[in-house]
Scaffold this motif. Sequence first.
Motif, mmCIF file in Angstrom:
data_model
loop_
_atom_site.group_PDB
_atom_site.id
_atom_site.type_symbol
_atom_site.label_atom_id
_atom_site.label_comp_id
_atom_site.label_asym_id
_atom_site.label_seq_id
_atom_site.Cartn_x
_atom_site.Cartn_y
_atom_site.Cartn_z
ATOM 1 N N MET A 69 0.836 -1.211 0.000
ATOM 2 C CA MET A 69 0.000 0.000 0.000
ATOM 3 C C MET A 69 0.866 1.254 0.000
ATOM 4 N N ALA A 70 1.938 1.229 0.785
ATOM 5 C CA ALA A 70 2.846 2.381 0.802
ATOM 6 C C ALA A 70 3.514 2.557 -0.558
ATOM 7 N N HIS A 71 3.931 1.458 -1.167
ATOM 8 C CA HIS A 71 4.588 1.517 -2.480
ATOM 9 C C HIS A 71 3.635 2.063 -3.538
ATOM 10 N N LEU A 72 2.426 1.540 -3.582
ATOM 11 C CA LEU A 72 1.468 1.993 -4.593
ATOM 12 C C LEU A 72 1.130 3.465 -4.416
ATOM 13 N N ALA A 73 1.000 3.903 -3.170
ATOM 14 C CA ALA A 73 0.721 5.316 -2.914
ATOM 15 C C ALA A 73 1.852 6.192 -3.448
ATOM 16 N N SER A 74 3.080 5.716 -3.316
ATOM 17 C CA SER A 74 4.227 6.488 -3.819
ATOM 18 C C SER A 74 4.244 6.546 -5.332
ATOM 19 N N ARG A 75 3.478 5.662 -5.987
ATOM 20 C CA ARG A 75 3.387 5.646 -7.447
ATOM 21 C C ARG A 75 2.079 6.271 -7.938
ATOM 22 N N PHE A 135 7.821 -3.314 -7.253
ATOM 23 C CA PHE A 135 7.693 -3.633 -5.828
ATOM 24 C C PHE A 135 8.530 -4.875 -5.543
ATOM 25 N N THR A 136 9.456 -4.789 -4.607
ATOM 26 C CA THR A 136 10.462 -5.841 -4.442
ATOM 27 C C THR A 136 9.991 -7.028 -3.585
ATOM 28 N N MET A 137 9.001 -6.821 -2.734
ATOM 29 C CA MET A 137 8.521 -7.935 -1.923
ATOM 30 C C MET A 137 7.624 -8.834 -2.762
#
Length: 326
Positions: A69-75, A135-137
């Motif tokens: 969720m944090a990654h997608l928000a940053s994108r 996203f690396t995870m």
Amino acid sequence: MAVYTDVGAEELESFLSGYGIGELLSYKGIAEGVENSNFLLHTTSGYFFLTLYEKRVAKDDLPFFLGLMAHLASRGINCPQPVKNNKSEILGQLAGRPAAIIDFLEGVWPRKPNASHCAAVGDALAKLHLAGGDFTMTRANALSVSGWRPLFDVAASRADELRHGLHDFLAAELDHLEKSWPRDLPRGVIHADLFPDNVLFLGDKLSGLIDFYFACNDILAYDVAICLNAWCFEPDHSFNVTKARAFLNAYSKVRTLSAAERKALPLLARGAALRFLLTRLVDWLNVPPGALVRPKDPLEYVRKLRFNQSVAGIRDYGLDEPGFVA
């Protein structure tokens, strides 16, 4: 969303004292959905969601969900973000369950989705797929084809309690999908549960995507197939070609479906229908006593599966082949 685990006011106030979100004014359980215990919190700082994770959500998977969720928000994808406590942690413990507080997104989910809603979802899903590319995870999809037979085995002996002949219908479809499931289509991060109640709108504008607790790495076009089942059928379970065309056109303007993905889409839609049929059947037969939850009708997905079994190609979903560029 649902409530399986109740939380007392004093216990909740003690939990919230570890966060900088003000004092508790009120809270209420949210009965929609089937997976976690969810509450809407109203504090002196505003509104928040509290989620207690249980059932199919493993604690070890939570860093993936919350990190995604944090990654997608940053994108640029508008999705809720976990709130850190006073120790800069996003996970806590409440009522014997892992728990997190998530910020509140404005909007309401569409009770009667129209073609314009479907187009907005297609656009958002394609952007999510592209945004998740770096996203690396990773997280395997426990509810993909390899996970369906264990679900069937749990419900098989009682399937005919719901409808005579359901056991044999499910067994035959499962055999077919296990033999035919594609293995070489483009993969990446998928939402895997993008139903109308997980998409928020303000008027006609999509305002956010929520509930990422089935997100995983799997076939991207499988996510498209899940949405076809979730968004493009009417309350009488008839397929709405106009909605499907709007959804697929909007998706393809952002991320083009390959020729192999287009060819596989009917099979993927059958798999998506079987997946939700099986999980709904297991939930229908095993509602915990006293749970504030409304199990969803598994037979809805019997009808959707039968439709997808009849589909010969992507034209039956409302698009001619020239509508896509390979």
